[in-house]
Scaffold this active site. Structure first.
Site, short mmCIF file in Angstrom:
data_model
loop_
_atom_site.label_atom_id
_atom_site.label_comp_id
_atom_site.label_asym_id
_atom_site.label_seq_id
_atom_site.Cartn_x
_atom_site.Cartn_y
_atom_site.Cartn_z
N ARG A 53 6.70 -17.12 -2.87
CA ARG A 53 7.08 -16.39 -4.08
C ARG A 53 7.07 -14.88 -3.89
O ARG A 53 7.59 -14.14 -4.71
CB ARG A 53 6.16 -16.81 -5.25
CG ARG A 53 6.43 -18.22 -5.74
CD ARG A 53 5.33 -18.77 -6.62
NE ARG A 53 4.23 -19.35 -5.83
CZ ARG A 53 3.16 -19.93 -6.35
NH1 ARG A 53 3.04 -20.00 -7.66
NH2 ARG A 53 2.21 -20.43 -5.57
N ASP A 62 -5.54 -15.25 -1.89
CA ASP A 62 -4.67 -14.57 -2.87
C ASP A 62 -5.35 -14.41 -4.22
O ASP A 62 -4.68 -14.17 -5.22
CB ASP A 62 -3.33 -15.31 -2.99
CG ASP A 62 -3.46 -16.71 -3.60
OD1 ASP A 62 -4.59 -17.21 -3.71
OD2 ASP A 62 -2.42 -17.28 -3.97
N ARG A 71 1.11 17.73 9.57
CA ARG A 71 1.35 16.46 10.26
C ARG A 71 0.15 16.07 11.13
O ARG A 71 -0.77 16.86 11.30
CB ARG A 71 2.65 16.57 11.05
CG ARG A 71 3.85 16.70 10.09
CD ARG A 71 5.13 16.99 10.82
NE ARG A 71 5.32 16.09 11.93
CZ ARG A 71 6.13 16.33 12.96
NH1 ARG A 71 6.81 17.47 13.00
NH2 ARG A 71 6.25 15.46 13.93
N LYS A 94 2.07 20.69 13.25
CA LYS A 94 1.90 19.40 13.90
C LYS A 94 1.02 19.54 15.14
O LYS A 94 1.22 20.47 15.91
CB LYS A 94 3.28 18.85 14.31
CG LYS A 94 3.23 17.47 14.89
CD LYS A 94 4.23 17.26 16.02
CE LYS A 94 3.71 17.72 17.34
NZ LYS A 94 4.54 17.42 18.49
N ASN A 153 -2.54 36.42 12.55
CA ASN A 153 -1.57 36.48 11.47
C ASN A 153 -0.24 36.00 12.01
O ASN A 153 0.30 36.58 12.96
CB ASN A 153 -1.44 37.92 10.95
CG ASN A 153 -0.55 37.94 9.73
OD1 ASN A 153 -1.01 37.78 8.62
ND2 ASN A 153 0.74 38.11 9.96
N ALA A 170 8.31 41.98 15.46
CA ALA A 170 9.12 41.06 14.66
C ALA A 170 10.44 40.79 15.37
O ALA A 170 10.98 41.65 16.06
CB ALA A 170 9.37 41.67 13.29
C1 UD1 Z 1 -3.89 -23.00 -6.59
C2 UD1 Z 1 -4.54 -24.19 -7.29
C3 UD1 Z 1 -4.41 -24.00 -8.79
C4 UD1 Z 1 -5.07 -22.71 -9.21
C5 UD1 Z 1 -4.51 -21.52 -8.40
C6 UD1 Z 1 -5.36 -20.32 -8.66
C7 UD1 Z 1 -4.27 -26.18 -5.88
C8 UD1 Z 1 -3.50 -27.41 -5.66
N1 UD1 Z 1 -3.86 -25.40 -6.87
O1 UD1 Z 1 -2.51 -22.99 -6.95
O2 UD1 Z 1 -5.02 -25.10 -9.47
O3 UD1 Z 1 -4.89 -22.49 -10.59
O4 UD1 Z 1 -4.55 -21.80 -6.99
O5 UD1 Z 1 -4.82 -19.18 -8.06
O6 UD1 Z 1 -5.21 -25.93 -5.17
N2 UD1 Z 1 -3.11 -22.36 1.18
C9 UD1 Z 1 -3.36 -22.73 2.48
N3 UD1 Z 1 -2.67 -23.79 2.99
C10 UD1 Z 1 -1.77 -24.51 2.27
C11 UD1 Z 1 -1.54 -24.13 0.93
C12 UD1 Z 1 -2.23 -23.06 0.41
O7 UD1 Z 1 -4.16 -22.13 3.18
O8 UD1 Z 1 -1.21 -25.47 2.82
C13 UD1 Z 1 -3.84 -21.21 0.63
C14 UD1 Z 1 -2.92 -20.07 0.22
O9 UD1 Z 1 -2.73 -19.16 1.28
C15 UD1 Z 1 -3.64 -19.46 -0.97
C16 UD1 Z 1 -4.47 -20.60 -1.53
O10 UD1 Z 1 -4.51 -21.60 -0.54
O11 UD1 Z 1 -4.51 -18.42 -0.54
C17 UD1 Z 1 -3.84 -21.18 -2.82
O12 UD1 Z 1 -2.54 -21.64 -2.50
P1 UD1 Z 1 -1.30 -21.40 -3.46
O13 UD1 Z 1 -0.13 -22.06 -2.85
O14 UD1 Z 1 -1.18 -19.98 -3.82
O15 UD1 Z 1 -1.77 -22.27 -4.71
P2 UD1 Z 1 -1.40 -22.07 -6.23
O16 UD1 Z 1 -0.08 -22.71 -6.49
O17 UD1 Z 1 -1.57 -20.67 -6.64
CA CA Z 2 -1.98 -18.78 -5.57
#
Ligand code: UD1
Ligand code: CA
Length: 477
Positions: free
Chosen positions: A21, A109, A340, A358, A384, A430
């Protein structure tokens, strides 16, 4: 149920998701918030809890991610295919064979979670002797989040993802933060029972709640009051919202510590920046990266300072850019100067309008007030540098240095053809083009000698007059 043990803590950070996204070439967790990749905020909180281990689940861009997290206490595990949050946690299973205790699961995230909320989560989880405790919050717009579904007694039943939710479930305003405290044995046992039979075809970590309830495990939740703490950043709108929140926090923090900020709505200061008391910041300024600003400074409008150290009582006038510079106390810079990288400006020096510097050192109390380029130069104290002075540092192949010793006076419109060394106390006439070293205390002057022709202008004026008269007469005929 004999899964529960309360020794030790391991943190797992989920960060392998594709972040589709964001519509970006870069992994989502490396997008920056107030100057730092979002993952670093999550890692900082994890480390602050002093867990036995911190494990980050990563997918693509491994080296890039590791580059940002240079902390030996952090370990990485790869999730080759991104098959969902449950699948991501499963990838850590082999690493934790010998561990038994509480696992805190964080999302790469969800960077704004406070350390207080994490402590409370672990406290409640352990006091209530839960198998799993989840942080939830109530929001006005739950779009995009998993909804928390409870029974009529308010007990947690399940978490349903928006894409899988019924219309009634979608109306629920209580959302899942994606942050959980969970007992190790329960976690990995329950993960074996989840499937990917859902709209997204993913293994949802949230499904272990249903598994737990069916098996009679104890599930709990804690709520956080400020929803921004558990805000998930999935697209650039959310990125900018989180940025705005962090910015406001930073500015409040600075103001409470004695910094005057005229217009916080239009001032942009990164999290890592430190600013001393009684410094004043005018609007439309950007102070970024690892910048330190001392006390009693004035930063005027439209200034951008990046990764620089600014001493006390410095004034940076309107429209300056300073990158990777060291500016000592009592210096004045600008308006419209460009400092710089690798530049050091000594105490009390004055750098004026339209001056670019720089990779140079400018000595104490030296002045370069107007329209100059100083590159690859070492300038001593009390010199100067006249208006329009240029160090010609580049011969088309290599860069060369200009050395100007203490107390040198450089007349306006001088060019130094580097490499060249000007001795202490010398004067440059100058308009000179200096190609040779100048001994101390000498005068160097390289312009063509002036010739005055007496009466020349008068003769010219009468010639012009007679030409004009002739042409008028011609037109009259
Ligand atoms: C997820 C939750 C949701 C919650 C939301 C909060 C699940 C199924 N859903 O949804 O209930 O409300 O977070 O922010 O857990 N990731 C991996 N591997 C994968 C998929 C994801 O490491 O295969 C990691 C992503 O990098 C991210 C985190 O897991 O940091 C959440 O994944 P994301 O796809 O963002 O889940 P959401 O749809 O936000
Ligand atoms: Ca998320």
């Amino acid at each position: 149920m004999r899964w529960l043990t309360l020794d030790g803590l391991v943190v797992i950070i989920l960060a392998a998701g594709l972040g589709k996204r964001m519509k970006s070439k870069k992994p989502k967790i490396l997008h920056t918030l107030a100057g730092q990749p979002m993952i670093t905020y999550v890692v900082r909180q994890a480390i602050a809890l002093t867990p036995e281990r911190t494990i980050i689940v990563i997918g693509n861009h491994t080296e890039e991610i590791k580059n940002y997290i240079r902390d030996d206490s952090v370990e990485f595990v790869y999730q080759m295919e991104q098959l969902g949050t449950g699948h991501a946690v499963s990838a850590t299973g082999d690493m934790l064979n010998d561990f038994d205790g509480t696992i805190l699961i964080l999302c790469g995230d969800v960077p704004l979670i406070s350390i207080e909320s994490l402590h409370r989560l672990i406290d409640v989880h352990r006091t209530e002797r839960n198998h799993l405790t989840c942080i939830t919050t109530t929001v006005t717009n739950p779009e995009g989040y998993g909804r928390v579904i409870r029974d009529d007694k308010g007990r947690l039943l399940k978490i349903v993802e928006e894409k899988d939710a019924t219309d009634i479930e979608k109306k629920t305003k209580e959302i899942n933060s994606g942050i959980y405290a969970v007992e190790k044995k329960f976690l990995y046992t329950a993960l074996k029972s989840i499937s990917n039979e859902n709209i997204q075809g993913e293994y949802y970590l949230t499904d272990i709640i249903n598994v737990g309830i069916t098996e009679g495990a104890k599930m709990g939740t804690i709520g956080v009051e400020n929803p921004i703490e558990v805000m998930g950043i999935n697209d650039r709108r959310e990125l900018s919202e989180a940025e705005r929140y962090l910015r406001k926090q930073k500015l409040n923090d600075l103001m409470l510590n004695g910094v005057t900020i005229y217009d916080p709505e239009n001032t942009y200061i990164h999290t890592c920046v430190t600013i001393g008391r009684d410094t004043t910041i005018y609007p439309n300024t950007f102070i970024e990266g690892n910048t330190t600003i001392g006390e009693d400074c004035v930063i005027c409008p439209n200034v951008r300072i990046i990764d620089s150290r600014i001493g006390d009582s410095v004034i940076i006038k309107d429209g300056c850019v300073i990158m990777n510079g060291e500016i000592e106390n009592n210096v004045s810079i600008g308006p419209f100067a460009h400092i710089r990288p690798e530049t050091i400006i000594g105490k009390g020096a004055k750098i004026g309008n339209f001056v670019e510097i720089k990779k140079s050192t400018i000595g104490e109390d030296t002045k370069a007030m107007h329209l100059s380029y100083i590159g690859d130069a070492t300038i001593g104290k009390g010199a100067n540098i006249g208006a329009g002075t240029i160090t010609c540092n580049y011969d088309g192949f290599k860069k060369h240095r200009t050395i100007i010793d203490d107390g040198v006076f450089v007349g306006s419109d001088t060019q130094f053809i580097a490499p060249v060394h000007i001795g202490r106390g010398a004067v440059i006439g100058a308009g000179s083009t200096i190609t040779k070293d100048v001994p101390p205390d000498a005068l160097a002057i390289s312009r063509v000698e002036q010739v005055n022709k007496n009466g020349w202008s008068l003769k010219r004026q009468s010639k012009v007059k007679s030409l004009k008269l002739k042409s008028k007469n011609r037109k009259g005929k």
